[in-house]
Design a protein around this motif. Structure first.
Motif, short mmCIF file in Angstrom:
data_model
loop_
_atom_site.label_atom_id
_atom_site.label_comp_id
_atom_site.label_asym_id
_atom_site.label_seq_id
_atom_site.Cartn_x
_atom_site.Cartn_y
_atom_site.Cartn_z
N ASN A 113 12.83 7.76 9.59
CA ASN A 113 13.25 6.82 10.64
C ASN A 113 12.95 5.41 10.14
N GLU A 114 13.88 4.86 9.35
CA GLU A 114 13.66 3.56 8.72
C GLU A 114 13.54 2.44 9.74
N ARG A 115 14.28 2.54 10.81
CA ARG A 115 14.25 1.50 11.84
C ARG A 115 12.85 1.32 12.41
N LEU A 116 12.23 2.43 12.82
CA LEU A 116 10.88 2.34 13.39
C LEU A 116 9.85 2.02 12.31
N TRP A 117 10.09 2.50 11.10
CA TRP A 117 9.18 2.18 9.99
C TRP A 117 9.16 0.67 9.76
N LEU A 118 10.33 0.02 9.77
CA LEU A 118 10.41 -1.44 9.59
C LEU A 118 9.73 -2.16 10.76
N LYS A 119 10.02 -1.72 11.98
CA LYS A 119 9.44 -2.39 13.15
C LYS A 119 7.93 -2.30 13.15
N THR A 120 7.41 -1.14 12.80
CA THR A 120 5.95 -0.96 12.79
C THR A 120 5.31 -1.79 11.70
N ASN A 121 5.94 -1.85 10.54
CA ASN A 121 5.41 -2.67 9.46
C ASN A 121 5.41 -4.15 9.81
N GLU B 298 6.84 -5.68 0.02
CA GLU B 298 7.32 -4.33 0.30
C GLU B 298 8.47 -4.35 1.29
N LEU B 299 8.35 -5.16 2.33
CA LEU B 299 9.38 -5.21 3.36
C LEU B 299 10.66 -5.88 2.86
N HIS B 300 10.51 -6.90 2.03
CA HIS B 300 11.70 -7.54 1.47
C HIS B 300 12.48 -6.55 0.60
N ARG B 301 11.77 -5.74 -0.16
CA ARG B 301 12.46 -4.73 -0.98
C ARG B 301 13.23 -3.75 -0.10
N ALA B 302 12.65 -3.42 1.05
CA ALA B 302 13.30 -2.49 1.97
C ALA B 302 14.55 -3.10 2.62
N GLN C 244 16.68 -5.11 0.94
CA GLN C 244 17.56 -5.56 -0.14
C GLN C 244 18.45 -4.42 -0.63
N ARG C 245 19.57 -4.79 -1.22
CA ARG C 245 20.44 -3.80 -1.87
C ARG C 245 19.87 -3.47 -3.25
N GLU C 246 20.54 -2.57 -3.92
CA GLU C 246 20.07 -2.16 -5.25
C GLU C 246 20.11 -3.30 -6.25
N ASP C 247 21.04 -4.26 -6.08
CA ASP C 247 21.15 -5.38 -7.02
C ASP C 247 20.16 -6.50 -6.71
N GLY C 248 19.32 -6.32 -5.69
CA GLY C 248 18.30 -7.31 -5.36
C GLY C 248 18.73 -8.34 -4.33
N SER C 249 20.00 -8.31 -3.91
CA SER C 249 20.47 -9.25 -2.90
C SER C 249 20.10 -8.76 -1.50
N ASP C 250 20.06 -9.68 -0.54
CA ASP C 250 19.71 -9.32 0.84
C ASP C 250 20.76 -8.40 1.44
N ASP C 251 20.31 -7.38 2.13
CA ASP C 251 21.20 -6.45 2.82
C ASP C 251 21.58 -7.07 4.16
N THR C 252 22.82 -7.52 4.28
CA THR C 252 23.24 -8.23 5.49
C THR C 252 23.19 -7.35 6.74
N SER C 253 23.22 -6.03 6.56
CA SER C 253 23.13 -5.13 7.72
C SER C 253 21.74 -5.14 8.33
N LYS C 254 20.78 -5.72 7.61
CA LYS C 254 19.40 -5.80 8.12
C LYS C 254 19.01 -7.26 8.36
N GLY C 255 20.01 -8.06 8.74
CA GLY C 255 19.78 -9.50 8.95
C GLY C 255 18.72 -9.81 9.98
N THR C 256 18.68 -9.02 11.05
CA THR C 256 17.68 -9.27 12.11
C THR C 256 16.27 -9.08 11.58
N TYR C 257 16.06 -8.01 10.80
CA TYR C 257 14.74 -7.78 10.22
C TYR C 257 14.39 -8.88 9.21
#
Length: 484
Positions: free
Chosen positions: A149-157, A179-183, A185-198
């Motif tokens: 459950n990545e969503r709750l894992w991110l929120k708790t962290n 650790e959270l920034h890596r979570a 990011q995409r594989e190429d190291g760019s920010d994952d726009t689908s996780k913009g709120t986090y």
């Protein structure tokens, strides 16, 4: 009212999702279990110890783990935490987490755990409670990492990172941020726009850390990155935090205009979120208005007008009113009667510049009719120390706003005539121009040097300061130099 809402306080501050009512009216549960649950709820205020036993007695009555056992454990955990029974709280929370894998739905368990963590966070007001909260975070991360459950894992962290920021544990916070920034990011190291709120929540935490540690270089870079995030609809409190830190950064650079803009946006976002921090940021906005030396009242805008007469900011309202009227006595009176204004370190750090501007204008206004006065005279009327008066006068002289001599031994000041200074400057410029013309004429195509035997074309003394002193000041003496 839902079970989770029973203990929530200011629930909008940290939980950014909609909350749903617990399905307390589920008729499929056993009548005996249901009665036991509601009986416990009725006595939990007057007899919390007995209520805990009742809530804990629900789970054994179920053949399989289900909703009623989950609800009973939630209520028992909250009561035990309020009673300070932290070891029991942790043990029963560990049991509660076993329900999330199959006994209750994913969405329901996620909402419940989020609310539980918020409740524990807001009630942690001592070392033991903090330790209990950290154990809650650790158990939650372990449980939901195993269930993917990545969503709750991110929120708790993020909640854990917020705890470390509050406790100024910057080493652990830095490690968690990476650790959270890596979570996010995409594989190429760019920010994952689908996780913009986090991402914005992470930026807000880091920006606060760099603001507290005075690392303006890193703060500025993250602040600009945060403003470029367009893939999220963040909670207004997050944007309030980012803009507040941006305003403080601009203040440290003496960029008053940008600071004013950021503080206004921060206030607007905090106000939308219903956060009490809006009052403090409004004070910063008033402070910035004075530093800008603006004549615009910060309470004229539609957003700030409702707070103009708010008693929590009345002192700042009176300060800006005195400032815009150049009333030094009213200004100093507000500061002396409201020492709480300086309780905020940020205001205390920046109000000195405002006070200096006020006192400088007051000194110029006071001495305008005089050509001679004492330092003690100014000190008495402006109500500041003699060394500070000396400092202000020296600044005015160096800034060419005052033409005067200071006799520190006698503590007196003599103001020179401004009209004399201007006349002397004009005579000097005229004399220099005549000399240049004379040299050009005699050495050019006009009169030559040997033609001067027939007499000079200029009156004696003009253009020749070596032979006559009249061209110097019109009275035969050089202008006096400034002395400090």
């Amino acid at each position: 009212m839902s079970d989770d809402d029973d203990f929530m306080q200011d629930s909008g501050d940290e939980d950014y999702d909609f909350e749903y009512e617990d399905a307390d009216d589920d008729d499929s549960g056993d009548i005996g279990i249901e009665n036991k649950y509601y009986n416990a709820k009725q006595i939990k205020v007057d007899n919390p110890e007995e209520a805990v036993d009742e809530f804990l007695g629900i789970a054994p009555m179920e053949q399989d783990k289900g909703d009623w056992g989950f609800k009973g454990l939630k209520q028992a955990i909250k009561l035990e935490f309020k009673l300070g029974r932290y070891s029991d709280t942790v043990a029963h929370y560990r049991e509660l987490l076993t329900y999330v894998k199959s006994a209750v739905t994913r969405n329901y368990s996620e909402k419940s755990i989020n609310n539980m963590l918020d409740f524990i966070e807001k009630g942690s007001d001592n070392a033991e409670a903090y330790q209990c909260m950290e154990e809650f975070y650790s158990l939650t991360l372990e449980s939901f990492q195993n269930t993917n459950n990545e969503r709750l894992w991110l929120k708790t962290n993020i909640k854990l990172a917020r705890l470390w920021l509050e406790r100024k544990q910057y080493g652990q916070l830095n490690k968690k941020m990476r650790e959270l920034h890596r979570a996010c990011q995409r594989e190429d190291g760019s920010d994952d726009t689908s996780k913009g709120t986090y991402l914005l929540e992470l930026y807000a935490l880091e920006i606060q850390m760099y603001a507290e540690t005075k690392n303006n270089k890193r703060l500025k870079a993250l602040y600009q990155r945060a403003l470029r995030v367009r893939s999220a609809v963040p909670h207004p409190k997050i944007m309030g935090i980012i803009r507040e830190c941006g305003g403080k950064m601009h203040m440290s650079e003496e960029n008053w205009k940008e600071a004013q803009s950021d503080f206004f946006e921060s206030f607007r976002n905090y106000d939308e979120a219903g956060s009490m921090q809006r009052i403090q940021v409004l004070k910063y906005l008033v402070l910035t208005t004075m530093l800008m030396k603006s004549d615009i009242n910060p309470f004229d805008s539609q957003e700030t007008k409702p707070y103009k007469n708010d008693p929590r900011i009345s002192a700042m309202t009176d300060l800006v009113d005195a400032f815009q009227r150049d009333d030094i006595h009213a200004y100093e009176d507000v500061l002396s009667k409201h020492p709480d204004v300086l309780a905020d370190p940020f205001i205390a750090e920046n109000i000195d510049e405002v006070s200096r501007n006020m006192r400088t204008k007051a000194v110029l206004k006071l001495i305008a009719p005089y050509t001679r006065f004492s330092l003690q005279f100014i000190s008495k009327h402006i109500k500041v120390s003699v060394p500070e008066v000396l400092d202000i006068l020296s600044f005015l002289i160096l800034d060419k706003k005052l033409n005067a001599k200071i006799d520190q031994d006698n503590g007196t000041v003599v103001v020179e005539s401004a009209s004399d200074v201007e006349r002397l400057r004009a005579v000097g410029e005229w004399s220099s121009a005549l000399r240049t013309l004379w040299q050009t004429t005699l050495n050019g195509e006009g009169l030559r040097a040997n033609d001067t035997s027939h007499g000079s074309i200029f009156p004696s003394g003009l253009g020749d300061e070596g032979r006559s002193g009249r061209a110097r000041n019109g009275r035969g003496k050089m202008p006096a130099k400034w002395m400090f």
